[in-house]
Motif scaffolding. Structure first.
Motif, PDB file in Angstrom:
ATOM      1  N   SER A  28       0.820  -1.213   0.000  1.00 58.61           N
ATOM      2  CA  SER A  28       0.000   0.000   0.000  1.00 58.61           C
ATOM      3  C   SER A  28       0.854   1.262   0.000  1.00 58.61           C
ATOM      4  O   SER A  28       0.456   2.287  -0.550  1.00 58.61           O
ATOM      5  N   LEU A  29       2.028   1.226   0.622  1.00 58.98           N
ATOM      6  CA  LEU A  29       2.904   2.408   0.624  1.00 58.98           C
ATOM      7  C   LEU A  29       3.738   2.494  -0.646  1.00 58.98           C
ATOM      8  O   LEU A  29       3.879   3.561  -1.230  1.00 58.98           O
ATOM      9  N   THR A  30       4.292   1.380  -1.067  1.00 59.11           N
ATOM     10  CA  THR A  30       5.240   1.425  -2.181  1.00 59.11           C
ATOM     11  C   THR A  30       4.621   1.960  -3.465  1.00 59.11           C
ATOM     12  O   THR A  30       5.309   2.575  -4.282  1.00 59.11           O
ATOM     13  N   GLN A  31       3.346   1.760  -3.654  1.00 58.80           N
ATOM     14  CA  GLN A  31       2.711   2.183  -4.901  1.00 58.80           C
ATOM     15  C   GLN A  31       2.483   3.693  -4.975  1.00 58.80           C
ATOM     16  O   GLN A  31       2.232   4.229  -6.057  1.00 58.80           O
ATOM     17  N   ILE A  32       2.562   4.388  -3.842  1.00 60.86           N
ATOM     18  CA  ILE A  32       2.296   5.833  -3.853  1.00 60.86           C
ATOM     19  C   ILE A  32       3.484   6.657  -3.359  1.00 60.86           C
ATOM     20  O   ILE A  32       3.420   7.881  -3.323  1.00 60.86           O
ATOM     21  N   ALA A  33       4.583   5.996  -3.001  1.00 60.94           N
ATOM     22  CA  ALA A  33       5.741   6.709  -2.451  1.00 60.94           C
ATOM     23  C   ALA A  33       6.508   7.458  -3.534  1.00 60.94           C
ATOM     24  O   ALA A  33       6.618   7.003  -4.670  1.00 60.94           O
ATOM     25  N   ASN A  34       7.034   8.627  -3.156  1.00 66.29           N
ATOM     26  CA  ASN A  34       7.849   9.427  -4.056  1.00 66.29           C
ATOM     27  C   ASN A  34       9.230   9.683  -3.451  1.00 66.29           C
ATOM     28  O   ASN A  34       9.439   9.568  -2.241  1.00 66.29           O
ATOM     29  N   VAL A  35      10.151  10.061  -4.331  1.00 61.86           N
ATOM     30  CA  VAL A  35      11.552  10.265  -3.938  1.00 61.86           C
ATOM     31  C   VAL A  35      11.683  11.474  -3.006  1.00 61.86           C
ATOM     32  O   VAL A  35      11.337  12.595  -3.385  1.00 61.86           O
ATOM     33  N   GLY A  36      12.177  11.238  -1.812  1.00 57.98           N
ATOM     34  CA  GLY A  36      12.379  12.319  -0.858  1.00 57.98           C
ATOM     35  C   GLY A  36      11.398  12.311   0.296  1.00 57.98           C
ATOM     36  O   GLY A  36      11.554  13.071   1.254  1.00 57.98           O
ATOM     37  N   GLN A  37      10.374  11.468   0.225  1.00 57.41           N
ATOM     38  CA  GLN A  37       9.377  11.419   1.286  1.00 57.41           C
ATOM     39  C   GLN A  37       9.871  10.596   2.477  1.00 57.41           C
ATOM     40  O   GLN A  37      10.933   9.969   2.430  1.00 57.41           O
ATOM     41  N   PHE A  38       9.076  10.593   3.556  1.00 54.36           N
ATOM     42  CA  PHE A  38       9.456   9.865   4.760  1.00 54.36           C
ATOM     43  C   PHE A  38       8.237   9.182   5.361  1.00 54.36           C
ATOM     44  O   PHE A  38       7.097   9.394   4.912  1.00 54.36           O
ATOM     45  N   VAL A  39       8.479   8.344   6.353  1.00 57.91           N
ATOM     46  CA  VAL A  39       7.397   7.711   7.109  1.00 57.91           C
ATOM     47  C   VAL A  39       7.570   8.047   8.579  1.00 57.91           C
ATOM     48  O   VAL A  39       8.659   8.379   9.039  1.00 57.91           O
ATOM     49  N   ASN A  40       6.470   7.975   9.329  1.00 58.49           N
ATOM     50  CA  ASN A  40       6.477   8.189  10.772  1.00 58.49           C
ATOM     51  C   ASN A  40       6.140   6.865  11.447  1.00 58.49           C
ATOM     52  O   ASN A  40       5.064   6.306  11.202  1.00 58.49           O
ATOM     53  N   ILE A  41       7.028   6.377  12.279  1.00 58.32           N
ATOM     54  CA  ILE A  41       6.878   5.046  12.859  1.00 58.32           C
ATOM     55  C   ILE A  41       6.668   5.111  14.370  1.00 58.32           C
ATOM     56  O   ILE A  41       7.386   5.828  15.082  1.00 58.32           O
ATOM     57  N   PRO A  54      10.355  10.077  12.603  1.00 56.19           N
ATOM     58  CA  PRO A  54      10.347  10.266  11.152  1.00 56.19           C
ATOM     59  C   PRO A  54      11.622   9.693  10.530  1.00 56.19           C
ATOM     60  O   PRO A  54      12.733  10.011  10.963  1.00 56.19           O
ATOM     61  N   ILE A  55      11.476   8.862   9.518  1.00 63.06           N
ATOM     62  CA  ILE A  55      12.630   8.262   8.849  1.00 63.06           C
ATOM     63  C   ILE A  55      12.417   8.315   7.339  1.00 63.06           C
ATOM     64  O   ILE A  55      11.374   7.905   6.827  1.00 63.06           O
ATOM     65  N   SER A  56      13.409   8.817   6.629  1.00 63.34           N
ATOM     66  CA  SER A  56      13.306   8.986   5.179  1.00 63.34           C
ATOM     67  C   SER A  56      13.283   7.638   4.460  1.00 63.34           C
ATOM     68  O   SER A  56      13.897   6.663   4.904  1.00 63.34           O
ATOM     69  N   LEU A  57      12.596   7.613   3.337  1.00 66.42           N
ATOM     70  CA  LEU A  57      12.604   6.425   2.484  1.00 66.42           C
ATOM     71  C   LEU A  57      13.961   6.306   1.820  1.00 66.42           C
ATOM     72  O   LEU A  57      14.402   7.190   1.089  1.00 66.42           O
ATOM     73  N   MET A  58      14.605   5.201   2.078  1.00 63.39           N
ATOM     74  CA  MET A  58      15.937   4.954   1.535  1.00 63.39           C
ATOM     75  C   MET A  58      15.868   4.257   0.173  1.00 63.39           C
ATOM     76  O   MET A  58      16.687   4.480  -0.705  1.00 63.39           O
ATOM     77  N   ASP A  59      14.875   3.414   0.013  1.00 61.40           N
ATOM     78  CA  ASP A  59      14.670   2.720  -1.255  1.00 61.40           C
ATOM     79  C   ASP A  59      13.240   2.187  -1.281  1.00 61.40           C
ATOM     80  O   ASP A  59      12.645   1.925  -0.231  1.00 61.40           O
TER      81      ASP A  59
END
Length: 261
Positions: A28-41, A54-59
């Motif tokens: 559900s996340l991978t299909q809408i993620a863009n370069v430079g965004q982050f997630v909150n865990i 908050p941790i940035s998307l690395m790949d």
């Protein structure tokens, strides 16, 4: 738009002392993620750590429905993440924030990162197409050099420096980058790392009249723009106003950001 979801740990790899790469499954996340965004865990099983990290998307691997996060253990929250095992679940909100400008008109690109600020730049690097990519990575010491082979695979030229000279260029990587600017013309600079480094790169971009985007590293409270924990000063004409790194960033054009003295 950010969503709340459950992610499942696929792998938790140690990259260097106290530095980890966490692979999580969530289609559900991978299909809408863009370069430079982050997630909150959420970094607890109960109420002991109320604020998410908050941790940035690395790949992001859209085909296999997984994404990677890179982080350094700095407190109880990230220690909690470092202890996650395959199959463990995580309460996540994301993807959040804006993203880098990947304009196809940029034909020669410079990417510069410092410390764990290199993580979001890896996903950026993989998504840049049809351009020459020079990458500059700075670390404190040789033992903290991470992801060299991964960055080398997707860059045209990779330059690594360490503050103490134990590996690669001796000194701050921004100093080496400045020397390269004397003989190279870039269409854009992308950067992420410590605030002092970003301030220096922003000044260089201004001096050499180069477009520059920076990803700010800030502590966050709510992660949705409701509090002022991650506020930063942004130019608005001849005035300025506070913007939220979580909502309006984390990526900004460098000439927008006002760095406090």
């Amino acid at each position: 738009m950010a969503r709340k979801f459950t992610g499942y740990v696929i792998d938790n790899e140690i990259l260097a002392k106290d530095i980890f790469r966490l692979k999580i499954e969530s289609d559900s996340l991978t299909q809408i993620a863009n370069v430079g965004q982050f997630v909150n865990i959420k970094c607890s099983n109960g109420l002991e750590h109320l604020l998410r990290r908050p941790i940035s998307l690395m790949d992001v691997d859209k085909e296999n429905g997984t994404f990677d996060l890179g982080f350094q253990v700095k407190g109880e929250g990230t220690k909690f993440l470092s202890e996650k095992k395959k199959g463990d679940s995580l309460d996540i909100i994301g993807p959040s924030g804006n993203y880098f400008d990947l304009n196809s008109d940029y034909k020669k690109v410079a990417i510069i990162g410092g410390g764990i600020g290199v993580f979001p730049l890896y996903y950026l690097l993989k998504n840049l197409k049809s351009c020459k990519k020079d990458v500059f990575l700075g670390f404190r010491q040789k033992q903290y050099v991470i992801m060299e082979d991964e960055f080398k695979m997707f860059s045209d030229d990779l330059y690594i420096g360490t503050d103490d000279g134990s590996y690669g260029y001796k000194g701050f990587i921004i100093n080496y980058f400045k020397m390269m600017l004397e003989k190279n013309r870039y269409d854009i600079i992308y950067a992420c790392g410590p605030t002092l480094m970003l301030k220096g790169i922003s000044n260089l971009a201004k001096d050499f009249n180069i477009n520059c985007q920076i990803s700010l590293e800030q502590r966050m409270g709510c992660g949705i723009g409701a509090c002022l924990v991650c506020a930063c000063k942004i130019k608005m004409g001849k005035q300025w106003e506070y913007k939220h790194v979580c909502k309006d960033g984390p990526v900004f054009w460098s000439d927008e950001v006002i760095f406090d003295e």
